[in-house]
Scaffold this active site. Structure first.
Site, PDB file in Angstrom:
ATOM      1  N   TYR A 171       0.720  -1.464   0.213  1.00  0.00           N
ATOM      2  CA  TYR A 171      -0.476  -0.079   0.199  1.00  0.00           C
ATOM      3  C   TYR A 171       1.177   1.171  -0.184  1.00  0.00           C
ATOM      4  O   TYR A 171       2.222   1.431   0.659  1.00  0.00           O
ATOM      5  CB  TYR A 171      -0.830  -0.170   1.177  1.00  0.00           C
ATOM      6  CG  TYR A 171      -2.282  -0.688   1.188  1.00  0.00           C
ATOM      7  CD1 TYR A 171      -2.720  -0.443   0.528  1.00  0.00           C
ATOM      8  CD2 TYR A 171      -1.874  -2.166   2.266  1.00  0.00           C
ATOM      9  CE1 TYR A 171      -4.425  -1.248   0.441  1.00  0.00           C
ATOM     10  CE2 TYR A 171      -3.091  -3.264   1.976  1.00  0.00           C
ATOM     11  CZ  TYR A 171      -4.384  -2.178   1.321  1.00  0.00           C
ATOM     12  OH  TYR A 171      -5.982  -3.213   1.635  1.00  0.00           O
ATOM     13  N   TYR A 173      -0.393  -9.802   0.752  1.00  0.00           N
ATOM     14  CA  TYR A 173       0.551  -9.396   1.685  1.00  0.00           C
ATOM     15  C   TYR A 173       0.190 -10.217   3.521  1.00  0.00           C
ATOM     16  O   TYR A 173      -0.641  -9.690   3.556  1.00  0.00           O
ATOM     17  CB  TYR A 173       0.434  -7.846   1.577  1.00  0.00           C
ATOM     18  CG  TYR A 173      -0.741  -7.234   2.341  1.00  0.00           C
ATOM     19  CD1 TYR A 173      -1.322  -7.196   3.506  1.00  0.00           C
ATOM     20  CD2 TYR A 173      -2.064  -6.704   0.943  1.00  0.00           C
ATOM     21  CE1 TYR A 173      -2.358  -6.338   3.947  1.00  0.00           C
ATOM     22  CE2 TYR A 173      -3.238  -6.191   1.846  1.00  0.00           C
ATOM     23  CZ  TYR A 173      -3.393  -6.065   3.247  1.00  0.00           C
ATOM     24  OH  TYR A 173      -4.229  -5.780   3.409  1.00  0.00           O
ATOM     25  N   ARG A 214      -3.137 -11.638   4.081  1.00  0.00           N
ATOM     26  CA  ARG A 214      -4.309 -11.861   3.419  1.00  0.00           C
ATOM     27  C   ARG A 214      -4.437 -12.153   1.552  1.00  0.00           C
ATOM     28  O   ARG A 214      -3.901 -11.599   1.059  1.00  0.00           O
ATOM     29  CB  ARG A 214      -4.836 -10.303   3.563  1.00  0.00           C
ATOM     30  CG  ARG A 214      -4.649  -9.240   5.137  1.00  0.00           C
ATOM     31  CD  ARG A 214      -5.622  -9.263   5.787  1.00  0.00           C
ATOM     32  NE  ARG A 214      -7.032 -10.161   4.712  1.00  0.00           N
ATOM     33  CZ  ARG A 214      -7.853  -9.414   4.401  1.00  0.00           C
ATOM     34  NH1 ARG A 214      -8.733  -8.293   4.357  1.00  0.00           N
ATOM     35  NH2 ARG A 214      -8.647 -10.375   4.258  1.00  0.00           N
ATOM     36  N   HIS A 218      -7.560  -8.102  -2.848  1.00  0.00           N
ATOM     37  CA  HIS A 218      -8.800  -8.266  -2.124  1.00  0.00           C
ATOM     38  C   HIS A 218      -8.758  -6.229  -3.085  1.00  0.00           C
ATOM     39  O   HIS A 218      -7.479  -5.745  -2.292  1.00  0.00           O
ATOM     40  CB  HIS A 218      -8.766  -7.850  -0.884  1.00  0.00           C
ATOM     41  CG  HIS A 218      -8.374  -7.334  -0.033  1.00  0.00           C
ATOM     42  ND1 HIS A 218      -7.441  -8.420   1.159  1.00  0.00           N
ATOM     43  CD2 HIS A 218      -8.148  -6.460   0.897  1.00  0.00           C
ATOM     44  CE1 HIS A 218      -6.412  -7.430   1.428  1.00  0.00           C
ATOM     45  NE2 HIS A 218      -7.474  -6.084   1.251  1.00  0.00           N
ATOM     46  N   HIS A 238     -10.671  -3.237  -1.508  1.00  0.00           N
ATOM     47  CA  HIS A 238     -11.445  -1.981  -0.477  1.00  0.00           C
ATOM     48  C   HIS A 238     -12.817  -1.547  -1.368  1.00  0.00           C
ATOM     49  O   HIS A 238     -12.678  -0.310  -2.043  1.00  0.00           O
ATOM     50  CB  HIS A 238     -10.754  -1.423  -0.001  1.00  0.00           C
ATOM     51  CG  HIS A 238      -9.963  -2.072   1.402  1.00  0.00           C
ATOM     52  ND1 HIS A 238     -10.575  -2.409   2.480  1.00  0.00           N
ATOM     53  CD2 HIS A 238      -8.687  -2.424   1.022  1.00  0.00           C
ATOM     54  CE1 HIS A 238      -9.399  -3.173   2.625  1.00  0.00           C
ATOM     55  NE2 HIS A 238      -7.957  -3.133   2.318  1.00  0.00           N
TER      56      HIS A 238
END
Length: 295
Positions: free
Chosen positions: A151, A190, A200, A203, A205
């Protein structure tokens, strides 16, 4: 993209930060392993299956306190709720910007001077109410990790490369038929340090607004066939398999553009028994019958 976008990523707790060197934790027998967490997840799943067999209602929303998700108790209110003035909330709530939404903001691959790295994809669908009617004119915002699972977030120190040509945020307004469409890069998995070797699934958001900030709902879209599904406590907080499946997009060859990008379809249902899972911690299980949050 407006300058406010960077601020949002630093303050929005919906972006789960990866921990420094999360993939290189030394093996310590006192640290919980994936096997430990999987045993808990399977035990809760078995208990839910027995409850269904005994006539208990299906659980279509995530459990607030889900022990395998170790910090779940810290991610929802523990005191009584109070009514808030929407105008006051709007002074402090995060937003991408205050100008009109431009059509180009839905393409996350053209926001910088160069091409981002990774697999280009198209994600499209419709926002619907519980009766299948389109919900038009809704603000839809997305944020995601890059192709390496990183991110643009000051707390994300996962040792994966930052892509200088990919910020990972976009927005659009739903059309008259409730449709939305984004062009982006498929995010990577990640590590997140819930337990030893915790990862995780890939995905994206999603955030949707009603007519004001107090009507915001947040959810996540996953990709079909991810091997991390049974290992992820966040995904498994939804104990009902049919409800979990509604978070997974489907590959859509009609959306796929030749020589350009693969297409995925994912509809978001705001109300009713088939509504999409949302991170609606404020209402908890009561949120299943609260339809105002998505209007």
């Amino acid at each position: 993209m407006p300058e406010e976008a960077a601020t949002l990523r630093e303050t929005d707790e919906s972006v789960p930060p990866a921990e420094p060197k999360a993939a290189h934790v030394p093996l310590d027998r006192s640290i919980e392993t994936q096997a430990d967490l999987s045993a808990e997840i399977n035990g809760l799943a078995d208990a839910y299956a027995r409850a269904l067999k005994d006539g208990a209602p299906a659980e279509t929303q995530p459990r607030l306190d889900y022990p395998p998700y170790r910090s779940s108790i810290l991610r929802h209110p523990t005191k009584s709720l109070h009514h808030a003035d929407p105008e006051t909330i709007e002074l402090y709530s995060p937003a991408f910007g205050h100008q009109d939404v431009h059509a180009l903001e839905s393409d996350l691959t053209i926001q910088h001077n160069g091409e981002p790295q990774g697999e280009r994809i198209i994600v499209a669908g419709r926002v619907l109410d519980g009766d299948g009617r389109p919900v038009a004119g809704q603000l839809v915002e997305i944020w995601q990790a890059n192709a390496s699972g990183r991110y643009i977030h000051k707390r994300d120190q996962h040792p994966a490369p930052i892509d200088p040509n990919f910020t990972g945020i976009g927005r659009c307004i739903t059309g008259p038929d409730g449709s939305y469409r984004f062009t982006t890069i498929k995010p990577g998995a990640y590590p997140w340090k819930n337990h030893l070797n915790a990862w995780r699934p890939a995905h994206i958001h999603f955030s949707l607004f009603g007519t004001e900030f107090t009507q915001r709902i947040i959810t996540q879209m996953y990709f079909p066939g991810d091997q991390l599904f049974p290992l992820d406590p966040i995904y498994q907080t939804i104990v009902d398999q049919d409800a979990r499946d509604r978070l997974v997009a489907s590959y859509d060859h009609s959306l796929t553009e030749p020589e350009w990008a693969l297409g995925y379809n994912w509809d978001i249902v705001l109300t009713g028994p088939k509504r999409t899972w949302t991170e609606n911690e404020a209402f908890g299980t009561a949120g299943d019958s609260n339809e105002e949050a998505g209007e």
